[in-house]
Design a protein around this motif. Structure first.
Motif, PDB file in Angstrom:
ATOM      1  N   ALA A 132       6.861 -14.109  11.886  1.00  0.00           N
ATOM      2  CA  ALA A 132       6.753 -12.860  11.100  1.00  0.00           C
ATOM      3  C   ALA A 132       5.885 -12.801   9.846  1.00  0.00           C
ATOM      4  CB  ALA A 132       8.244 -12.522  10.760  1.00  0.00           C
ATOM      5  N   ALA A 133       5.315 -13.649   9.460  1.00  0.00           N
ATOM      6  CA  ALA A 133       4.621 -13.833   8.229  1.00  0.00           C
ATOM      7  C   ALA A 133       3.154 -13.299   8.632  1.00  0.00           C
ATOM      8  CB  ALA A 133       4.438 -15.300   7.646  1.00  0.00           C
ATOM      9  N   GLY A 134       2.699 -13.483   9.868  1.00  0.00           N
ATOM     10  CA  GLY A 134       1.394 -12.826  10.253  1.00  0.00           C
ATOM     11  C   GLY A 134       1.338 -11.241  10.542  1.00  0.00           C
ATOM     12  N   ILE A 135       2.620 -10.699  10.342  1.00  0.00           N
ATOM     13  CA  ILE A 135       2.499  -9.516  10.655  1.00  0.00           C
ATOM     14  C   ILE A 135       2.367  -8.379   9.473  1.00  0.00           C
ATOM     15  CG2 ILE A 135       3.724  -7.275  11.770  1.00  0.00           C
ATOM     16  CD1 ILE A 135       5.040  -9.635  13.669  1.00  0.00           C
ATOM     17  N   THR A 136       1.396  -7.970   9.143  1.00  0.00           N
ATOM     18  CA  THR A 136       1.262  -7.165   7.904  1.00  0.00           C
ATOM     19  C   THR A 136       1.940  -5.882   7.648  1.00  0.00           C
ATOM     20  OG1 THR A 136      -1.045  -8.248   7.513  1.00  0.00           O
ATOM     21  CG2 THR A 136      -0.308  -6.451   6.105  1.00  0.00           C
ATOM     22  N   VAL A 137       2.797  -5.553   6.857  1.00  0.00           N
ATOM     23  CA  VAL A 137       3.362  -4.368   6.533  1.00  0.00           C
ATOM     24  C   VAL A 137       3.067  -3.696   5.375  1.00  0.00           C
ATOM     25  CG1 VAL A 137       5.666  -3.484   6.166  1.00  0.00           C
ATOM     26  CG2 VAL A 137       5.586  -5.463   7.627  1.00  0.00           C
ATOM     27  N   PRO A 138       2.359  -2.465   5.670  1.00  0.00           N
ATOM     28  CA  PRO A 138       1.662  -1.792   4.533  1.00  0.00           C
ATOM     29  C   PRO A 138       2.897  -1.253   3.500  1.00  0.00           C
ATOM     30  CG  PRO A 138       2.031  -0.419   6.575  1.00  0.00           C
ATOM     31  CD  PRO A 138       2.567  -1.426   6.689  1.00  0.00           C
ATOM     32  N   ASP A 139       2.487  -0.558   2.394  1.00  0.00           N
ATOM     33  CA  ASP A 139       3.184   0.039   1.208  1.00  0.00           C
ATOM     34  C   ASP A 139       3.715   1.023   1.981  1.00  0.00           C
ATOM     35  OD1 ASP A 139       2.674  -2.126  -0.503  1.00  0.00           O
ATOM     36  OD2 ASP A 139       1.114  -1.035  -1.401  1.00  0.00           O
ATOM     37  N   ALA A 140       4.942   1.578   1.545  1.00  0.00           N
ATOM     38  CA  ALA A 140       5.488   2.834   2.019  1.00  0.00           C
ATOM     39  C   ALA A 140       5.401   4.001   1.319  1.00  0.00           C
ATOM     40  CB  ALA A 140       6.986   2.505   2.210  1.00  0.00           C
ATOM     41  N   LYS A 141       4.959   5.102   1.650  1.00  0.00           N
ATOM     42  CA  LYS A 141       4.856   6.256   0.954  1.00  0.00           C
ATOM     43  C   LYS A 141       5.865   7.318   1.760  1.00  0.00           C
ATOM     44  CE  LYS A 141       0.327   5.455  -0.782  1.00  0.00           C
ATOM     45  NZ  LYS A 141      -0.952   5.888  -0.950  1.00  0.00           N
ATOM     46  N   ALA A 142       6.281   8.478   1.101  1.00  0.00           N
ATOM     47  CA  ALA A 142       6.928   9.402   1.752  1.00  0.00           C
ATOM     48  C   ALA A 142       6.153  10.304   2.776  1.00  0.00           C
ATOM     49  CB  ALA A 142       7.407  10.494   0.826  1.00  0.00           C
ATOM     50  N   THR A 143       6.851   9.844   4.136  1.00  0.00           N
ATOM     51  CA  THR A 143       5.878  10.710   5.350  1.00  0.00           C
ATOM     52  C   THR A 143       6.938  11.426   6.014  1.00  0.00           C
ATOM     53  OG1 THR A 143       4.378   8.763   5.155  1.00  0.00           O
ATOM     54  CG2 THR A 143       4.364   9.962   7.324  1.00  0.00           C
ATOM     55  N   GLY A 144       6.657  12.384   6.445  1.00  0.00           N
ATOM     56  CA  GLY A 144       7.370  13.392   7.676  1.00  0.00           C
ATOM     57  C   GLY A 144       8.647  13.537   6.981  1.00  0.00           C
TER      58      GLY A 144
END
Length: 362
Positions: A132-144
């Motif tokens: 799982a360390a190789g899967i980049t998760v972006p920063d979260a922002k309010a969406t939809g």
């Protein structure tokens, strides 16, 4: 001396009395100074003492300039520089996380087969992260319809799905992907129909469980060690009806060896799977869904060393003679490590029309 003695001294000196102190001349003072300093040391005829000069920092600035140029080169051409540093063995430095689509494929590695001790030797995956360390998760922002905290949860659960579908050791041994299925919207009828058919034991090209899940037959192949290398990322945007649409683009590298094989010289093959899955986290006020689940929008698969005959529901690595008997299409050549272009979702797979494609490396 006392005031009386000082006054007598001044009077005697002014009157010129015999024995009165006399101020020494400049020449006398110079001679006295030489005597106090001691005899002068003769200077050798080859000796030279250069004058002191301010210390320069040219070396430090030059080193800083070289370091800055090197960092700029790594930032602009990371894949091209990759091949300059050895064969991608166990000591290869890890790559930074993938945060955007790469502009070029990884650099060429020394052509080396994997071994039981170094299953990723000679492969770009030698520098990838584990699991799982190789899967980049972006920063979260309010969406939809979601605020930032809800988006963060959706991204985390999206990665959980990838882990449960492609990294869970029980699923890799061919068991039912229970945890992954639990994250799928039970009210999405077409996906539920697909799951029933795919996991029934009689899959078709359109209902092959490998389109979503990674599975090997325990009696045919087993993983080398417990490490699967991955590289990829999640992205998100606002989708239809205000949903948060998450796209996963991840490549998995599975080193496998024959199930019956043993000994230090056992054959090792890398099955390489790139998955592109688009998921909707729907607004429950607009779409019938179960809280904590998502709906599948599309899914595509690119597969190397996993079989290209009629679907069996399992990856079939071409061990031994099978590797030479494959029906390949020489006109369709692919680099399984090239992540520069998105996969075409199409009907769920990207296999060539005429048999297997020819992989340029594994």
């Amino acid at each position: 001396m006392s005031d009386e003695e000082w006054e007598r001294f001044l009077r005697d000196a002014e009157a010129g009395t015999a024995g009165a102190p006399v101020e020494p001349s400049a020449r006398d003072r110079e001679a006295e100074g030489r005597l106090r300093a001691g005899p002068a040391r003769p200077e050798g005829w080859r000796t030279y003492t250069p004058p002191e000069r301010p210390r320069r920092r040219t070396g430090r600035y030059a080193a800083g300039l070289v370091a800055a140029v090197a960092l700029l080169a790594v930032a602009l051409f990371p894949q091209r520089l990759l091949g300059w540093f050895g064969d991608g063995g166990a000591d290869a430095p890890p790559l930074a996380a993938e945060t955007a689509r790469p502009s070029e494929a990884p650099g060429d590695e020394t052509a080396l087969r994997g071994t039981l001790a170094e299953p990723f030797r000679g492969s770009p995956a030698a520098r990838w992260a584990d699991g799982a360390a190789g899967i980049t998760v972006p920063d979260a922002k309010a969406t939809g319809w979601m605020d930032a905290a809800q988006v963060a949860r959706a991204l985390r659960q999206s990665r959980d799905f990838l882990v449960a579908a492609g990294l869970d050791t029980a699923v890799l041994r061919g068991e039912r992907p229970t945890e992954a299925i639990a994250l799928l919207n039970p009210h999405q009828r077409d996906v539920q129909d697909y799951l029933r058919t795919a996991l029934s034991g009689a899959p078709t090209p359109d209902t092959d469980p490998l389109l979503l899940f990674s599975r090997f037959r325990p009696e045919q192949a087993r993983l080398v060690g417990d490490v699967v290398r991955t590289r990829g990322r999640l992205t998100y945007r606002e989708g239809k009806r205000g949903a948060v649409e998450v796209t996963a683009d991840v490549t998995f590298v599975y080193p496998v060896t024959p199930a019956a094989g043993d000994g230090a010289d056992a054959e090792v093959i890398r099955t390489i799977v790139r998955r592109q899955i688009v998921m909707n986290w729907d607004d429950p006020e607009k779409v019938i869904t179960k809280p904590g689940t998502m709906s599948l929008v599309s899914y595509a698969l690119d597969l190397t060393n996993g079989g290209c005959d009629e679907p069996t529901g399992y990856f079939v690595p071409p061990f031994g003679a099978a590797a030479d008997d494959r029906s390949t299409d020489p006109s369709h050549r692919v680099d399984p490590y090239d992540r520069t272009e998105p996969l075409d979702p199409g009907d769920g797979t990207t296999e060539p029309v005429n048999g297997c494609a020819t992989a340029t490396r594994s």
